[in-house]
Write an enzyme that holds these catalytic residues in place. Structure first.
Site, short mmCIF file in Angstrom:
data_model
loop_
_atom_site.label_atom_id
_atom_site.label_comp_id
_atom_site.label_asym_id
_atom_site.label_seq_id
_atom_site.Cartn_x
_atom_site.Cartn_y
_atom_site.Cartn_z
N GLU A 34 -7.09 -1.75 7.47
CA GLU A 34 -8.28 -2.24 6.77
C GLU A 34 -8.48 -3.75 6.87
O GLU A 34 -9.51 -4.28 6.45
CB GLU A 34 -8.21 -1.84 5.28
CG GLU A 34 -8.39 -0.37 5.01
CD GLU A 34 -7.11 0.46 5.17
OE1 GLU A 34 -6.16 0.01 5.86
OE2 GLU A 34 -7.05 1.55 4.60
N HIS A 65 -2.09 -3.49 9.31
CA HIS A 65 -2.82 -2.71 8.28
C HIS A 65 -4.26 -2.51 8.72
O HIS A 65 -5.00 -3.47 8.93
CB HIS A 65 -2.74 -3.47 6.96
CG HIS A 65 -3.50 -2.89 5.83
ND1 HIS A 65 -3.28 -1.62 5.35
CD2 HIS A 65 -4.49 -3.42 5.04
CE1 HIS A 65 -4.10 -1.39 4.31
NE2 HIS A 65 -4.83 -2.47 4.12
N GLU A 115 0.84 -1.20 0.00
CA GLU A 115 0.00 0.00 0.00
C GLU A 115 0.87 1.25 0.00
O GLU A 115 1.89 1.30 0.71
CB GLU A 115 -0.84 -0.03 1.28
CG GLU A 115 -1.71 1.18 1.51
CD GLU A 115 -2.35 1.18 2.90
OE1 GLU A 115 -1.64 0.88 3.89
OE2 GLU A 115 -3.54 1.47 2.98
N ASP A 138 3.56 -1.62 6.14
CA ASP A 138 2.72 -2.38 7.08
C ASP A 138 3.27 -3.81 7.26
O ASP A 138 3.23 -4.37 8.36
CB ASP A 138 1.27 -2.44 6.60
CG ASP A 138 0.61 -1.07 6.58
OD1 ASP A 138 1.20 -0.10 7.09
OD2 ASP A 138 -0.51 -0.97 6.05
N HIS A 185 -1.16 7.51 9.09
CA HIS A 185 -0.76 6.72 7.92
C HIS A 185 0.39 7.43 7.21
O HIS A 185 0.24 8.56 6.77
CB HIS A 185 -1.94 6.53 6.97
CG HIS A 185 -1.56 5.78 5.74
ND1 HIS A 185 -1.41 4.41 5.72
CD2 HIS A 185 -1.23 6.20 4.51
CE1 HIS A 185 -1.03 4.03 4.52
NE2 HIS A 185 -0.91 5.10 3.76
N HIS A 223 2.57 4.60 0.91
CA HIS A 223 2.85 5.26 2.19
C HIS A 223 3.57 6.58 1.93
O HIS A 223 4.64 6.84 2.48
CB HIS A 223 3.68 4.36 3.09
CG HIS A 223 2.86 3.37 3.87
ND1 HIS A 223 2.35 2.23 3.32
CD2 HIS A 223 2.45 3.36 5.17
CE1 HIS A 223 1.66 1.56 4.23
NE2 HIS A 223 1.70 2.23 5.37
N GLU A 269 4.58 5.70 11.76
CA GLU A 269 5.16 4.71 10.83
C GLU A 269 6.52 5.17 10.32
O GLU A 269 7.43 4.35 10.15
CB GLU A 269 4.21 4.45 9.67
CG GLU A 269 3.00 3.61 10.06
CD GLU A 269 2.09 3.27 8.89
OE1 GLU A 269 1.61 2.14 8.85
OE2 GLU A 269 1.85 4.14 8.03
ZN ZN Z 1 0.76 1.69 7.14
MN MN Z 2 -2.06 0.19 5.91
#
Ligand code: ZN
Ligand code: MN
Length: 256
Positions: free
Chosen positions: A121, A119, A33, A44, A176, A35, A181
């Site tokens: 979701e 993650h 995904e 993630d 995010h 970032h 992170e």
């Molecule tokens: Zn992430």
């Molecule tokens: Mn994620």
């Protein structure tokens, strides 16, 4: 006790020996995904794996290979799936992978299994996969499998919030590609971070509902949902240690 915790690096004989001692088996789950500009797609996955492996060393657990794809990125928590490279699974696919992995581990004698999610979701699809696995195992007469499932960032202690976000904490959904992170990546894999091109945009402002297809104009152009500007490797080390503590405590309590 060998310091090797990755199942993929052990022989079946060694796995059998450790399962006979009731070792917890941790399955990290990540995503591929976006970032932001400054972080790679695998954040993630890298972070869930790093926390699982560090935690496993402390509690003599095994770590199964990470599931490197997750459920589709959503605008309000991951920026959405319009950024190149962001590769999401259908919910049923992720559910099926989790169900199969949990069932297979249990079939070989793992009685204590942990799903460590990196993650946002993924959440309910992991729940569904675990639920289906347990149902299937029961039908096969295996009714002593227990599973703990958590996001590694589920519990952020007050003192950590005060340390990292003394002025205002944007909330985990907006963390995010942001301060948390980015800092953790600076600690775990600094060679994959380019702070020089980290965005400095205001935090995203989303309404309290989702629209499909998503309105991309609500997502900051970089893909970071709040600013990573103050990220440091020291914050990252603090966060990794904090989350390893939280995860190992959760696993030892939840699977006592
Ligand atoms: Zn992430
Ligand atoms: Mn994620």
């Amino acid at each position: 006790m060998s310091a090797r915790v990755r199942m993929s690096e052990l022989s079946w004989v060694e796995v059998e020996r450790r399962l006979a001692r009731d070792a917890i088996v941790i399955v990290p789950v990540g995503s591929l995904e976006q970032h932001g500009h400054h972080l790679p797609l695998g954040v993630d996955t890298f972070l869930a794996t790093a926390i699982a492996e560090r935690g496993a060393l402390r509690i003599a657990a095994l770590v199964a290979p990470v599931i490197p794809y997750g459920y589709k990125s959503q605008p309000r928590t991951g920026g959405g799936d319009h950024f190149p490279g962001t590769t999401g699974l259908d919910g049923a696919t992720l559910t099926g992978i989790v169900r199969d992995v949990v069932r297979e581990l249990a079939r070989h004698g793992a009685k204590r299994i942990a799903i460590v999610d990196g993650h946002y979701e993924n959440e309910m699809f992991l729940t569904e996969g675990v639920d289906l696995a347990i149902r299937e195992l029961r039908r096969d007469g295996l009714d002593d499998t227990r599973v703990v499932k958590l996001r590694y960032f589920e519990d952020v202690p007050e003192e950590t919030i005060r340390l990292l976000w003394p002025d205002n904490y944007p909330g985990m959904a907006l963390e995010h590609a942001a301060l948390m992170e980015t800092s953790m990546m600076l600690h775990v894999a600094p060679e994959l971070v380019d702070l020089a091109i980290a965005p400095d945009e205001p935090s995203a402002l989303f309404p309290g509902y989702d629209v499909y297809p998503p309105d991309r104009s609500l997502v900051p152009p970089s893909g970071a949902l709040s600013s990573p500007g103050r990220a440091t490797a020291q914050f990252g080390e603090h966060l990794v240690e904090t989350f390893v503590d939280a995860v190992t405590t959760a696993l030892t309590r939840g699977l006592a």
